[in-house]
Write a protein that holds these residues in place. Sequence first.
Motif, short mmCIF file in Angstrom:
data_model
loop_
_atom_site.label_atom_id
_atom_site.label_comp_id
_atom_site.label_asym_id
_atom_site.label_seq_id
_atom_site.Cartn_x
_atom_site.Cartn_y
_atom_site.Cartn_z
N GLU A 1 0.79 12.86 17.51
CA GLU A 1 1.77 12.18 16.67
C GLU A 1 1.57 10.67 16.70
N LYS A 2 1.28 10.11 17.86
CA LYS A 2 1.05 8.67 17.96
C LYS A 2 -0.21 8.30 17.16
N ALA A 3 -1.24 9.13 17.25
CA ALA A 3 -2.47 8.87 16.51
C ALA A 3 -2.19 8.85 15.01
N ARG A 4 -1.36 9.80 14.54
CA ARG A 4 -1.01 9.83 13.11
C ARG A 4 -0.24 8.57 12.71
N ARG A 5 0.72 8.14 13.56
CA ARG A 5 1.47 6.91 13.26
C ARG A 5 0.52 5.71 13.22
N ASP A 6 -0.42 5.67 14.16
CA ASP A 6 -1.39 4.56 14.19
C ASP A 6 -2.24 4.54 12.93
N ILE A 7 -2.65 5.72 12.46
CA ILE A 7 -3.45 5.79 11.23
C ILE A 7 -2.61 5.33 10.05
N ASP A 8 -1.35 5.80 9.98
CA ASP A 8 -0.46 5.37 8.88
C ASP A 8 -0.27 3.85 8.90
N ASP A 9 -0.09 3.29 10.10
CA ASP A 9 0.06 1.84 10.22
C ASP A 9 -1.20 1.12 9.73
N ALA A 10 -2.36 1.64 10.10
CA ALA A 10 -3.61 1.02 9.68
C ALA A 10 -3.76 1.07 8.16
N VAL A 11 -3.37 2.19 7.55
CA VAL A 11 -3.45 2.33 6.09
C VAL A 11 -2.49 1.34 5.43
N GLU A 12 -1.29 1.20 6.01
CA GLU A 12 -0.31 0.26 5.45
C GLU A 12 -0.82 -1.18 5.52
N VAL A 13 -1.39 -1.57 6.65
CA VAL A 13 -1.92 -2.93 6.80
C VAL A 13 -3.08 -3.16 5.84
N THR A 14 -3.95 -2.16 5.71
CA THR A 14 -5.08 -2.27 4.80
C THR A 14 -4.60 -2.42 3.36
N GLY A 15 -3.58 -1.65 2.99
CA GLY A 15 -3.02 -1.76 1.64
C GLY A 15 -2.45 -3.14 1.39
N TYR A 16 -1.73 -3.68 2.37
CA TYR A 16 -1.17 -5.03 2.25
C TYR A 16 -2.29 -6.06 2.06
N ALA A 17 -3.36 -5.93 2.87
CA ALA A 17 -4.48 -6.87 2.76
C ALA A 17 -5.13 -6.78 1.38
N LEU A 18 -5.31 -5.56 0.88
CA LEU A 18 -5.94 -5.40 -0.44
C LEU A 18 -5.05 -5.97 -1.55
N ARG A 19 -3.71 -5.73 -1.47
CA ARG A 19 -2.80 -6.28 -2.48
C ARG A 19 -2.81 -7.81 -2.44
N SER A 20 -2.84 -8.37 -1.23
CA SER A 20 -2.88 -9.83 -1.10
C SER A 20 -4.18 -10.39 -1.67
N PHE A 21 -5.28 -9.73 -1.39
CA PHE A 21 -6.57 -10.18 -1.90
C PHE A 21 -6.59 -10.07 -3.43
N ARG A 22 -6.05 -8.97 -3.95
CA ARG A 22 -6.01 -8.78 -5.41
C ARG A 22 -5.16 -9.89 -6.05
N GLY A 23 -4.04 -10.24 -5.41
CA GLY A 23 -3.20 -11.34 -5.92
C GLY A 23 -3.95 -12.65 -5.93
N LEU A 24 -4.74 -12.91 -4.90
CA LEU A 24 -5.54 -14.13 -4.83
C LEU A 24 -6.59 -14.15 -5.94
N VAL A 25 -7.26 -13.02 -6.14
CA VAL A 25 -8.26 -12.94 -7.21
C VAL A 25 -7.61 -13.15 -8.57
N ASP A 26 -6.46 -12.52 -8.78
CA ASP A 26 -5.75 -12.68 -10.06
C ASP A 26 -5.36 -14.14 -10.28
N ALA A 27 -4.87 -14.81 -9.24
CA ALA A 27 -4.45 -16.21 -9.35
C ALA A 27 -5.66 -17.11 -9.66
N LEU A 28 -6.79 -16.84 -9.06
CA LEU A 28 -7.99 -17.67 -9.27
C LEU A 28 -8.62 -17.43 -10.64
#
Length: 162
Positions: free
Chosen positions: A130-157
């Motif tokens: 269960e902890k491993a699953r939570r850790d994977i979900d957390d990693a996916v959430e952080v990765t999604g946030y990073a990709l959305r932030s990067f996409r916003g930066l690309v859109d702004a530029l």
Amino acid sequence: MAVRQGLTVVALASVLAAPAAAQSGRFQMEPSGPNILRLDRETGEIASCSAGDSGWVCETLVPAKDAEAPATALLDENRRLKARVEVLERRLGQIAAIARGGAEIGANADGEAGPAPVATESPDDRIDVEKARRDIDDAVEVTGYALRSFRGLVDALTAGTN
């Protein structure tokens, strides 16, 4: 006695006269100042030999190595590493099963499909699924946030270039 010592010196001198590479016996002799260094090629012992009143005297400089010690140490390390590889392979299988969405990676004690038993060397090696699953979900959430932030930066530029 003097004749014997003289013959020993002549024999030793003839050995020393030959280049070290040409010496193929158990011992290799090399001059070292007034003494002679003797290397025992089988044991690794190095001794300094000098002519004394009653013949040649050799003093050990580097003692012979126990021929079994390195082999025993390597065998022990090999066994330890094999056991560790088995533990890591089991953990990798568990992680792969979790990533596929389930913990079914083997058979239970009854031979039925189900969560594989966690048989590792120590309690520290066990995986909390269960902890491993939570850790994977957390990693996916952080990765999604990073990709959305990067996409916003690309859109702004690129907004001013359209």
